[in-house]
Design a protein around this motif. Structure first.
Motif, PDB file in Angstrom:
ATOM      1  N   THR A  20      -5.340   7.866  -6.452  1.00  0.00           N
ATOM      2  CA  THR A  20      -5.957   6.582  -6.113  1.00  0.00           C
ATOM      3  C   THR A  20      -5.003   5.451  -6.463  1.00  0.00           C
ATOM      4  O   THR A  20      -4.359   5.479  -7.510  1.00  0.00           O
ATOM      5  N   GLY A  21      -4.917   4.465  -5.559  1.00  0.00           N
ATOM      6  CA  GLY A  21      -4.021   3.342  -5.773  1.00  0.00           C
ATOM      7  C   GLY A  21      -4.763   2.036  -6.030  1.00  0.00           C
ATOM      8  O   GLY A  21      -5.933   2.029  -6.417  1.00  0.00           O
ATOM      9  N   HIS A  22      -4.078   0.928  -5.762  1.00  0.00           N
ATOM     10  CA  HIS A  22      -4.640  -0.384  -6.064  1.00  0.00           C
ATOM     11  C   HIS A  22      -5.714  -0.799  -5.064  1.00  0.00           C
ATOM     12  O   HIS A  22      -6.560  -1.628  -5.376  1.00  0.00           O
ATOM     13  N   ASP A  71       1.842   2.776  -3.279  1.00  0.00           N
ATOM     14  CA  ASP A  71       0.833   3.645  -3.875  1.00  0.00           C
ATOM     15  C   ASP A  71       0.754   4.980  -3.150  1.00  0.00           C
ATOM     16  O   ASP A  71       0.567   6.031  -3.777  1.00  0.00           O
ATOM     17  N   GLU A 129      -9.899   3.305  -0.072  1.00  0.00           N
ATOM     18  CA  GLU A 129      -9.244   4.607  -0.154  1.00  0.00           C
ATOM     19  C   GLU A 129     -10.293   5.713  -0.264  1.00  0.00           C
ATOM     20  O   GLU A 129     -11.503   5.453  -0.266  1.00  0.00           O
ATOM     21  N   ALA A 153      -1.532   8.224  -3.650  1.00  0.00           N
ATOM     22  CA  ALA A 153      -2.824   7.682  -3.227  1.00  0.00           C
ATOM     23  C   ALA A 153      -3.185   8.213  -1.841  1.00  0.00           C
ATOM     24  O   ALA A 153      -2.319   8.458  -1.003  1.00  0.00           O
ATOM     25  N   SER A 207      -2.277   6.233  -9.202  1.00  0.00           N
ATOM     26  CA  SER A 207      -1.177   5.907  -8.292  1.00  0.00           C
ATOM     27  C   SER A 207      -1.025   4.412  -8.063  1.00  0.00           C
ATOM     28  O   SER A 207      -0.324   3.989  -7.143  1.00  0.00           O
ATOM     29  N   ASP A 208      -1.669   3.607  -8.894  1.00  0.00           N
ATOM     30  CA  ASP A 208      -1.634   2.146  -8.748  1.00  0.00           C
ATOM     31  C   ASP A 208      -0.292   1.615  -9.230  1.00  0.00           C
ATOM     32  O   ASP A 208       0.043   1.714 -10.402  1.00  0.00           O
ATOM     33  N   SER A 209       0.472   1.027  -8.322  1.00  0.00           N
ATOM     34  CA  SER A 209       1.805   0.507  -8.654  1.00  0.00           C
ATOM     35  C   SER A 209       1.779  -0.959  -9.046  1.00  0.00           C
ATOM     36  O   SER A 209       2.827  -1.520  -9.395  1.00  0.00           O
ATOM     37  N   GLN A 210       0.599  -1.602  -8.987  1.00  0.00           N
ATOM     38  CA  GLN A 210       0.537  -3.033  -9.274  1.00  0.00           C
ATOM     39  C   GLN A 210      -0.010  -3.359 -10.654  1.00  0.00           C
ATOM     40  O   GLN A 210       0.319  -4.405 -11.211  1.00  0.00           O
ATOM     41  N   LYS A 226       3.115   7.396  -4.280  1.00  0.00           N
ATOM     42  CA  LYS A 226       2.800   7.939  -5.606  1.00  0.00           C
ATOM     43  C   LYS A 226       1.586   8.864  -5.576  1.00  0.00           C
ATOM     44  O   LYS A 226       1.138   9.325  -6.630  1.00  0.00           O
ATOM     45  N   TRP A 267       0.831  -1.202   0.000  1.00  0.00           N
ATOM     46  CA  TRP A 267       0.000   0.000   0.000  1.00  0.00           C
ATOM     47  C   TRP A 267       0.868   1.256   0.000  1.00  0.00           C
ATOM     48  O   TRP A 267       0.557   2.255  -0.645  1.00  0.00           O
TER      49      TRP A 267
END
Length: 308
Positions: A257-259, A134, A264, A139, A206-209, A137, A131
């Motif tokens: 926003t991330g994964h 993200d 979130e 999130a 911001s999703d790193s996956q 980045k 987490w």
């Protein structure tokens, strides 16, 4: 998955099972291969949908897939498009050059540390670390959601919750899966996605996956030479959007926003978008096109259409 002998040694060292003198098991795993594959996942999904059809008389179903769940609902849709009303994919994992079909185990393309056991485990710290990638980045989420979410996960699996070291919460048990049939080759050759089956894709900026292009195996330019099929990365949902031939497709990138979008600050937007899609086959009154948000000089957000 109840047997700790089916962990790798590295994973066994993350847990505390029976006492201070417990040590990792280094012998042969009682179950010495991955637990599921895409075919078995699709079969399980089909069993559920057949039950719904028999019980409620509903045969045309909206499917929602989150992260690697895109493999299952995506592959099911490619195989049984007449059963699917629409497809909503949240942060979908899509390997353009992933495996097209199953391969036997052992195989040199399969990492024994991952595919030679039926499960892996993930600690609270490792989950928080994912987490944090993200968060770094951009999130955003509530500060206490991480602890609340972990407590709920532990309630769902009391056995794995008991495997933590003293003073440390337990672990998540994750089945190992050989995934295939959801790549550039299969999607570009499909005539139902975006035609008979409308598709919505939503992911965070911001999703790193969902975006992974390691230097050792980067994505080539669109239309460039193919790469050898391998399970795993690189991933890229924008390639999925472009691979869908039909025009009934829409993609939204949400800012900050991330994964882990369901937990979130964008959770309410996600719920709204999924409801819009199921009711109208459109999001923000758009049934096709790729969209993102930019911040104007005045600090406001403006939706823009991407040229994909």
């Amino acid at each position: 998955m109840d047997d700790t002998k089916n962990f790798t040694v590295a994973d066994q060292e993350k847990v505390y099972v029976s006492g201070p003198f417990w040590s990792p098991y280094t012998g042969e795993h009682p179950y010495g291969r991955y637990l599921n594959d895409t075919d078995s996942d699709v079969a399980e999904l089909g069993t559920v949908l057949n039950w719904i059809a028999e019980y409620r008389g509903i045969y045309h179903i909206h499917l929602i897939g989150y992260s690697a769940g895109a493999f299952t609902v995506g592959r099911f849709t490619l195989t049984y498009p007449y059963r699917v009303n629409s497809l909503f994919l949240l942060a979908p994992i899509f390997p353009p050059y992933g495996l097209t079909g199953p391969i036997p185990y052992p195989d040199p393309r399969l990492d024994p540390a991952k595919f030679g056991v039926p499960m892996t485990i993930q600690t609270c710290g490792e989950t928080a670390g994912l987490w944090k990638l993200d968060l770094d980045k951009g999130a955003r989420r509530e500060s206490d959601i991480e602890d609340a979410l972990w407590k709920e996960i532990m309630k769902q699996d009391p056995l794995a919750a008991s495997w933590g070291w003293p003073g440390i919460p337990g672990v998540i048990r994750i089945r190992t899966v050989l995934r295939f049939g959801w790549n550039l080759a299969t999607v570009t050759n499909d005539d139902a996605l975006g035609v008979d089956v409308p598709v919505a894709i939503v992911y965070g900026e911001s999703d790193s996956q969902v975006f992974t292009s390691p230097e050792s195996r980067p994505l080539p330019q669109w239309g460039g030479p193919p790469l050898n099929e391998l399970p795993g990365p690189p991933f890229d949902p924008t390639w999925l959007y472009r691979a869908i031939k039909g025009r009934n497709k829409v993609m939204f990138q949400l800012p900050r926003t991330g994964h882990f979008m369901p937990w979130e600050n964008s959770a309410a937007t996600l719920h709204d978008y999924s409801a819009q899609w199921i009711k109208t086959r459109s999001i923000e009154q758009h049934g096709n096109g790729a969209f993102s948000f930019i911040r104007t000089a005045g600090g406001h957000e403006m939706m823009i259409r991407l040229d994909l």
